[in-house]
Every structure is written in structure tokens, then in C-alpha cells.
Enzyme design. Structure first.
Site, PDB file in Angstrom:
ATOM      1  N   LYS A 114       0.823  -1.218   0.000  1.00 36.22           N
ATOM      2  CA  LYS A 114       0.000   0.000   0.000  1.00 36.22           C
ATOM      3  C   LYS A 114       0.852   1.261   0.000  1.00 36.22           C
ATOM      4  O   LYS A 114       0.440   2.292  -0.527  1.00 36.22           O
ATOM      5  CB  LYS A 114      -0.970  -0.010   1.186  1.00 36.22           C
ATOM      6  CG  LYS A 114      -2.108  -1.018   1.026  1.00 36.22           C
ATOM      7  CD  LYS A 114      -3.208  -0.801   2.044  1.00 36.22           C
ATOM      8  CE  LYS A 114      -4.378  -1.725   1.769  1.00 36.22           C
ATOM      9  NZ  LYS A 114      -5.500  -1.516   2.705  1.00 36.22           N
ATOM     10  N   LYS A 196      -6.624 -11.424 -10.613  1.00 36.83           N
ATOM     11  CA  LYS A 196      -7.765 -11.557  -9.701  1.00 36.83           C
ATOM     12  C   LYS A 196      -8.825 -10.511 -10.025  1.00 36.83           C
ATOM     13  O   LYS A 196      -8.502  -9.375 -10.395  1.00 36.83           O
ATOM     14  CB  LYS A 196      -7.274 -11.381  -8.257  1.00 36.83           C
ATOM     15  CG  LYS A 196      -8.305 -11.709  -7.191  1.00 36.83           C
ATOM     16  CD  LYS A 196      -7.697 -11.579  -5.803  1.00 36.83           C
ATOM     17  CE  LYS A 196      -8.731 -11.815  -4.720  1.00 36.83           C
ATOM     18  NZ  LYS A 196      -8.179 -11.606  -3.362  1.00 36.83           N
ATOM     19  N   LYS A 199     -12.766  -4.834  -7.910  1.00 35.38           N
ATOM     20  CA  LYS A 199     -13.795  -3.803  -8.081  1.00 35.38           C
ATOM     21  C   LYS A 199     -13.192  -2.487  -8.576  1.00 35.38           C
ATOM     22  O   LYS A 199     -13.913  -1.613  -9.056  1.00 35.38           O
ATOM     23  CB  LYS A 199     -14.527  -3.576  -6.754  1.00 35.38           C
ATOM     24  CG  LYS A 199     -13.641  -2.993  -5.665  1.00 35.38           C
ATOM     25  CD  LYS A 199     -14.311  -3.003  -4.315  1.00 35.38           C
ATOM     26  CE  LYS A 199     -13.362  -2.519  -3.222  1.00 35.38           C
ATOM     27  NZ  LYS A 199     -13.867  -2.738  -1.881  1.00 35.38           N
TER      28      LYS A 199
END
Length: 334
Positions: A114, A196, A199
Site C-alpha cells: 500500500k 484476480k 472492483k
């Protein structure tokens, strides 16, 4: 709560979930709430490690609450609440910070990932996220935590902090275990089946959202990438067909062999339509029920208020014990 093992799970209200999230978590929660004393948290504090639009975060929190209810979570049987409504989560995080070491947090894979993804906002919350997650779990004397592969490090830290605190101050926390149910289907992108499903994909045809209506779901599956050849069989050389078979099996509870036999001799077009209709048969009724629940914000507020009160009682017992163990003076009552 009845004398069953305690199960805790939290999902961030950071956007609309995909069918991957449904298969990996929400689909199983309805059954789990019957087998365990289940505590389900909408982890809104966790979302703040990345900059949020306040109005969108509030909307997403209501959406996720309604989705839990639409998927069969019974607020009488389970505890469903918003994380920020129970102050003990933030309070225990501070105490656990005093038994956690910087090196443990800097080694976390998700922190590294992140930090690279959000280079303009590498904040202390991003680093401290696993300690808040440990507090979430340990507050409820949790026995079991349903986790995926990407959360194993975080659960290990929660276990380490519980053991370290218990060794230093005496038996206080239950040491949680991971709950590994039937292996959840790994759902891949409909456009790039080697990745994968996400969204956040810029290609809207690559994922099936829990907000997609029946026609949209079927249309996206019709456009799904397939492979060369014509046989409907799972293999590393056929990632597109393998992904569609995996999704079909996850929604029908059939084995790969059963699915392959069912579609033997059928064309890709008929197969993709069948997968789309099967998924739509499950997801569209949930979407409609979620939208119906969302129309009654007063009901959702009442569910979350009741859930927070129940969570506060459970968390408060643990926090009081922790405060006493570390030597904090109890607040005078009355």
C-alpha cells in the site's frame, strides 16, 4: 450469547463488493452465524488509511450494512455494528501499540504494497492498521477469524500480541485461530483471467459487482474472455474457461468434473450464458433485497445502534480487564 465459540469478521466499507467477496465471505456468513457466536464489524476506521470522500464513505457504510442483511445476517442472532461506534477498538489499539515493535509493522506485506500504491499518503495509520485489526479481534475474546491468504500475517500479529500481553500482564486475551472453511473460489477477471477480479478495475466488464442487475451480469459473462479450442475443460492452458467453470461450481456447489460433464459437447456461447444466468439467479435477488432495505435508513440505524450496544458490552469487559492489568486507575462511577 450462547455458549458457542466466538467468530469475528470485519469488512471495510470501501466500495461495492464483487462476487469474489461474496463467495469468499458473505455467502458463508449466514451459515456461520448458526454455528458460532458471530460478531460482524463494518470496519470504517480501517478505510481512513486511504483518503476517503466523507459522503461516499457514509453511503458505502450503509450499503454494506444493507448487503449483510440482504445476505441473511440476522441482527438478533449475530452482532452487526460499525467499528467507529465502539470506542474500545481505538482504545485497545493504543494499549497494544505499547507491546508491539516497529519492526513487526514495517515488515507487513500489505504495508509495503500500500505504501507503493499510495506514495503520496504513507501515513502512520497505514503502518498501524494491523494493530487496530488485532484490537478488533482480541476485544471479543475471539476463537476464530475467517481469513484469506492476504490476512495471515495480520492474524499472526494478533496472536503474537495476545501471547506477549498475556506473558507480561497475566492471562487476559484468548489467542485466536484462523477459520479455514471450504476453500473459497479464487475468482479471476472476466477480461484478463490471469488477474484476480477487482472492483477497482477500470474495465467495468472485467468484474461482477454486487450492484449489477440481472441483464448486466449476463451481458458481462457473454463478453468474458475464453480460450482457443472448443472443449469446456479446466486446465492451466485454458485460464478463461477454467475461471468460468470455477465460478459456475462455486454458485452451484458442483464439482469441476460434474460441470465439465454437464457442458460436454456444448459451445462457448451456451456455456457463458449458463454461467451468467446461474450467477444472476443468486446475485440479483440479493441486490433487490439490499435496495429495499436501503430505503429504510431508520431500520438500518436501529440495527447498527443495537449492534453497537451489544458490541460495547462485550468489548467493555475485555477493555476493563486490560486497563486493570496495566495499572490504570478505574473511573469512579455514580
Amino acid at each position: 450469547m450462547e455458549d458457542k465459540k466466538i467468530l469475528f469478521s470485519a469488512i471495510q466499507p470501501s466500495g461495492i463488493l464483487t462476487i469474489g467477496n461474496y463467495l469468499g465471505a458473505l455467502k458463508n456468513f449466514r451459515k456461520l452465524q448458526s454455528d458460532y457466536n458471530s460478531v460482524f464489524s463494518l470496519a470504517d476506521l480501517h478505510t481512513l488509511t486511504v483518503r476517503q470522500d466523507p459522503a461516499v464513505l457514509r453511503k458505502n457504510t450503509y450499503e454494506l450494512a444493507a448487503l449483510y442483511l440482504a445476505c441473511g445476517i440476522d441482527p438478533e442472532e449475530s452482532v452487526l455494528f460499525v467499528q467507529s461506534h465502539v470506542a474500545a477498538h481505538a482504545e485497545l489499539t493504543w494499549i497494544l501499540n505499547t507491546v508491539c515493535y516497529p519492526g513487526e509493522l514495517s515488515r507487513m506485506t500489505q504495508f509495503k504494497d500500500k505504501s507503493l500504491k499510495h506514495e503520496d499518503n504513507v501515513n502512520m495509520g497505514l503502518m498501524d492498521y494491523p494493530v487496530l485489526m488485532a484490537a478488533d479481534i482480541l476485544l471479543y475474546q475471539t476463537d476464530l477469524v475467517p481469513i484469506g491468504a492476504d490476512q495471515k500475517q495480520h492474524l499472526e500479529l494478533a496472536r503474537d500480541l495476545a501471547i506477549r500481553f498475556n506473558n507480561r500482564y497475566g492471562e487476559t486475551f484468548r489467542v485466536p485461530e484462523g477459520y479455514f472453511g471450504k476453500t473459497a473460489a479464487r475468482v479471476m477477471s472476466l477480461a484478463e483471467p490471469d488477474r484476480k477480479m477487482s472492483k477497482s478495475d477500470s474495465n467495468l466488464n472485467a468484474f461482477i459487482s454486487m450492484n449489477d442487475d440481472r441483464d448486466t451480469i449476463i451481458r458481462k459473462f457473454k463478453r468474458a474472455v475464453t480460450d482457443s479450442g472448443s472443449s469446456i475443460t479446466a486446465s492451466p492452458e485454458k485460464p478463461g474457461i477454467t475461471n468460468l467453470l470455477t465460478v459456475y461450481c462455486a454458485f452451484t456447489d458442483k464439482s469441476l468434473k460434474e460441470a465439465e460433464d454437464e457442458f460436454e459437447g456444448k459451445g462457448y456461447g451456451d456455456f457463458k450464458l449458463a454461467v451468467g444466468e446461474t450467477v444472476a439467479d443468486v446475485i440479483d435477488p440479493i441486490r433487490l433485497e439490499k435496495n429495499r432495505i436501503l430505503e429504510d435508513k431508520q431500520y438500518i440505524d436501529s440495527v447498527l445502534k443495537s449492534g453497537a450496544e451489544r458490541a460495547e458490552r462485550l468489548a467493555g469487559r475485555t477493555l476493563a480487564k486490560v486497563y486493570k492489568k496495566v495499572g490504570l486507575v478505574p473511573r469512579a462511577r455514580g
